[in-house]
Design an enzyme around this catalytic site. Structure first.
Site, mmCIF file in Angstrom:
data_model
loop_
_atom_site.group_PDB
_atom_site.id
_atom_site.type_symbol
_atom_site.label_atom_id
_atom_site.label_comp_id
_atom_site.label_asym_id
_atom_site.label_seq_id
_atom_site.Cartn_x
_atom_site.Cartn_y
_atom_site.Cartn_z
ATOM 1 N N ASN A 7 35.071 53.718 29.939
ATOM 2 C CA ASN A 7 36.128 54.755 29.633
ATOM 3 C C ASN A 7 37.473 53.818 30.141
ATOM 4 O OD1 ASN A 7 38.143 56.400 29.964
ATOM 5 N ND2 ASN A 7 37.255 58.024 31.085
ATOM 6 N N LYS A 14 36.618 52.011 33.803
ATOM 7 C CA LYS A 14 35.621 52.885 34.426
ATOM 8 C C LYS A 14 34.317 52.553 33.725
ATOM 9 C CE LYS A 14 35.274 57.484 35.559
ATOM 10 N NZ LYS A 14 35.882 58.714 35.549
ATOM 11 N N ARG A 78 34.291 55.975 25.599
ATOM 12 C CA ARG A 78 35.117 57.078 25.447
ATOM 13 C C ARG A 78 36.435 56.829 24.808
ATOM 14 N NH1 ARG A 78 38.930 59.914 28.499
ATOM 15 N NH2 ARG A 78 38.499 62.333 28.624
ATOM 16 N N HIS A 167 38.335 67.394 25.774
ATOM 17 C CA HIS A 167 37.129 67.803 26.553
ATOM 18 C C HIS A 167 35.929 68.124 25.553
ATOM 19 C CE1 HIS A 167 40.200 68.854 30.238
ATOM 20 N NE2 HIS A 167 39.600 67.885 30.282
ATOM 21 N N ASN A 198 41.398 68.019 37.013
ATOM 22 C CA ASN A 198 42.630 67.830 37.313
ATOM 23 C C ASN A 198 43.320 68.366 35.917
ATOM 24 O OD1 ASN A 198 44.505 67.118 38.898
ATOM 25 N ND2 ASN A 198 43.487 65.098 39.288
ATOM 26 N N GLY A 199 42.606 67.759 34.877
ATOM 27 C CA GLY A 199 42.943 68.466 33.562
ATOM 28 C C GLY A 199 42.195 69.731 33.214
ATOM 29 N N ARG A 228 49.955 69.382 35.039
ATOM 30 C CA ARG A 228 50.507 69.614 33.987
ATOM 31 C C ARG A 228 50.953 71.257 33.876
ATOM 32 N NH1 ARG A 228 45.784 67.108 30.604
ATOM 33 N NH2 ARG A 228 45.779 65.123 31.624
ATOM 34 N N ARG A 270 41.556 71.868 46.240
ATOM 35 C CA ARG A 270 41.189 72.012 47.628
ATOM 36 C C ARG A 270 42.244 72.322 48.433
ATOM 37 N NH1 ARG A 270 37.124 67.229 47.319
ATOM 38 N NH2 ARG A 270 38.802 66.590 45.744
ATOM 39 N N GLY A 318 35.862 73.890 38.588
ATOM 40 C CA GLY A 318 34.894 74.728 38.235
ATOM 41 C C GLY A 318 33.555 74.939 38.653
ATOM 42 N N GLU A 370 29.957 63.560 31.601
ATOM 43 C CA GLU A 370 30.444 63.144 30.207
ATOM 44 C C GLU A 370 29.914 61.575 29.995
ATOM 45 O OE1 GLU A 370 34.687 63.940 31.110
ATOM 46 O OE2 GLU A 370 35.098 64.042 29.210
HETATM 47 P P1 AMP Z 1 37.926 66.429 38.225
HETATM 48 O O1 AMP Z 1 39.282 66.265 37.400
HETATM 49 O O2 AMP Z 1 36.980 67.092 37.253
HETATM 50 O O3 AMP Z 1 37.238 65.433 39.056
HETATM 51 O O4 AMP Z 1 38.396 67.601 39.013
HETATM 52 C C1 AMP Z 1 39.440 67.506 40.099
HETATM 53 C C2 AMP Z 1 39.745 68.744 40.749
HETATM 54 O O5 AMP Z 1 38.612 69.201 41.256
HETATM 55 C C3 AMP Z 1 40.756 68.729 41.875
HETATM 56 O O6 AMP Z 1 41.837 69.652 41.724
HETATM 57 C C4 AMP Z 1 39.862 68.961 43.123
HETATM 58 O O7 AMP Z 1 40.715 69.552 43.939
HETATM 59 C C5 AMP Z 1 38.739 69.811 42.516
HETATM 60 N N1 AMP Z 1 37.667 69.761 43.481
HETATM 61 C C6 AMP Z 1 36.816 68.758 43.755
HETATM 62 N N2 AMP Z 1 35.875 69.226 44.530
HETATM 63 C C7 AMP Z 1 35.994 70.351 44.994
HETATM 64 C C8 AMP Z 1 35.536 71.306 45.980
HETATM 65 N N3 AMP Z 1 34.583 71.202 46.716
HETATM 66 N N4 AMP Z 1 36.126 72.517 46.146
HETATM 67 C C9 AMP Z 1 37.233 72.737 45.309
HETATM 68 N N5 AMP Z 1 38.077 72.016 44.618
HETATM 69 C C10 AMP Z 1 37.346 70.771 44.434
#
Ligand code: AMP
Length: 386
Positions: A7, A14, A78, A167, A198-199, A228, A270, A318, A370
């Site tokens: 990636n 990555k 990717r 996605h 994050n996205g 965003r 979080r 999620g 992914e």
């Molecule tokens: P990603 O881009 O899929 O890595 O997701 C990042 C997002 O997931 C960030 O907003 C994190 O705060 C959230 N996240 C990751 N671990 C947790 C957790 N244990 N509880 C709540 N949110 C989380």
């Protein structure tokens, strides 16, 4: 087959080496600050590799020890944008690389970096099969009424302005795993998948295919994300332009300073949940705006798929934030959705149901992967090309 999944970003790379048959990760890593070093001049500090080729040398050295006498069978990339051409992963050759390059205007931050990664591998290992896996490909099945914007046709014909969606690799993988959990062939899976990282985006799946998705021409449209804005009235941008904001100012504001960060001062879910629980009104409102926006989309996509048979949560938020899932589900009472408090708070790396038996449709948490999806797609393309 061992597959190196790459990636490649503009200043980072990555990687993961996967044994596809065994479903295992042999090694992974992240090279950062590519092209940001001063080349050894000045105070002599070299911060990172000079370019993607040098980064690849570092990857090669790092994975060498792990591989022992086993050999890589292929590299899977990717690639963010596949435009209208790519609906499937493809074996890379010079023509394909140039075609990806021609899509640079549609993804100016991402596709050029993907091409650098592909060219670096081509130079280092000219005989290595490479496969491009596109983040837009899964959404090539969108019907025209879902992908068209109601603007003059020349914007589409001259500039390619339409909904592409992103996605896709995650959605395709999660749709397959969701169908398996429900004991259905994927072709019979009608559901709504919320990929909340994050996205963040939400996708309507009918008969296992994407029929609508919230990200559009770029990944900015749709849900409230980490930094965003998601949807807003386009006239706001005209208003700001007239008030003297430059395109760059507007771009930075919408992509980097909005979303949870703009509303609550923090882009990490979080921290926003914690702040809300300790009485921070802005954080509470940020969660309300984000969960309300998502619930509206889920309602719309329930209609788009002709009655969803499942709602699926995936990606960082999620999969992990039971608090955010609760807030979304609380807004979906009209659909008869009901979470089981205990199941919702539970944790697992396996796909699972988190709704009550009396919920009108099951709510699932299905971890996305992914890299695994890219490795599997790469191995399949390489095997079928032999
Ligand atoms: P990603 O881009 O899929 O890595 O997701 C990042 C997002 O997931 C960030 O907003 C994190 O705060 C959230 N996240 C990751 N671990 C947790 C957790 N244990 N509880 C709540 N949110 C989380």
């Amino acid at each position: 087959m061992l597959v190196l999944v790459i990636n490649s970003g503009s200043s980072s790379l990555k990687y993961q080496v996967r044994d596809v048959a065994a479903g295992t990760v042999l090694t992974d890593g992240l090279i950062e600050k590519i092209g940001m070093g001063n080349g050894g001049g000045g105070d002599g500090e070299i911060e990172g590799p000079r370019d993607h080729a040098e980064a690849l040398e570092q990857v090669d050295a790092a994975i060498h020890a792990e591989l022992g006498d086993r050999e890589l069978g292929a590299v899977g990339h990717r690639v963010v944008h596949g435009g209208e051409r790519f609906a499937e992963p493809v074996l890379v050759d010079n023509e394909i690389t140039r075609a990806i390059e021609r899509l640079n205007p549609l993804a100016p931050l991402h596709n050029p970096a993907n091409v650098l990664g592909i060219r670096a591998i081509t130079r280092k290992w000219p005989k290595m099969p490479q496969v491009a896996v596109f983040d837009t490909a899964f959404h090539r099945t969108l019907p025209e009424h879902a992908w068209r914007y109601a603007v003059p046709d020349e914007l589409y014909t001259n500039h390619g302005i339409r909904r592409y969606g992103f996605h896709g690799t995650s959605n395709e993988y999660v749709a397959r795993r969701s169908a398996a959990l429900l004991d259905l062939p994927v072709e019979e899976f009608d559901g709504v998948i919320a990929h909340l990282g994050n996205g963040a985006s939400v996708t309507a799946i009918r008969g296992g295919r994407s029929v609508d998705t919230s990200m559009g021409f770029t990944p900015l449209e749709g849900l409230v994300m980490g930094t965003r804005s998601g949807d807003l009235d386009p006239s706001i941008l005209v208003f700001l332009g007239r008030a003297g904001w430059s395109p760059e100012d507007i771009d930075t504001m919408l992509n980097r300073e909005s979303g949870l960060k703009g509303l609550a001062g923090n882009n990490d879910m979080r921290s926003v949940v914690e702040a809300s629980e300790s009485g921070d009104d802005k954080a509470t409102m940020a969660l309300a705006v984000a969960s309300y926006r998502l619930a509206k989309y889920i309602g719309g996509y329930h209609v788009a798929v002709g009655g969803a048979r499942a709602l699926v949560f995936t990606a960082g938020i999620g999969e992990n934030s039971h608090q955010f899932r609760t807030q979304v589900a609380d807004r979906l009472g009209a659909l008869g959705i009901e979470l089981d408090g205990g199941l919702n708070r539970g944790r697992s790396k396996e796909p699972r149901v988190i709704s009550t038996p009396s919920s009108a449709i099951p709510v699932l948490v299905v971890p996305t992967d992914e890299e695994r999806a890219i490795a599997e797609a790469t191995a399949a393309v390489v095997s079928s090309s032999r």
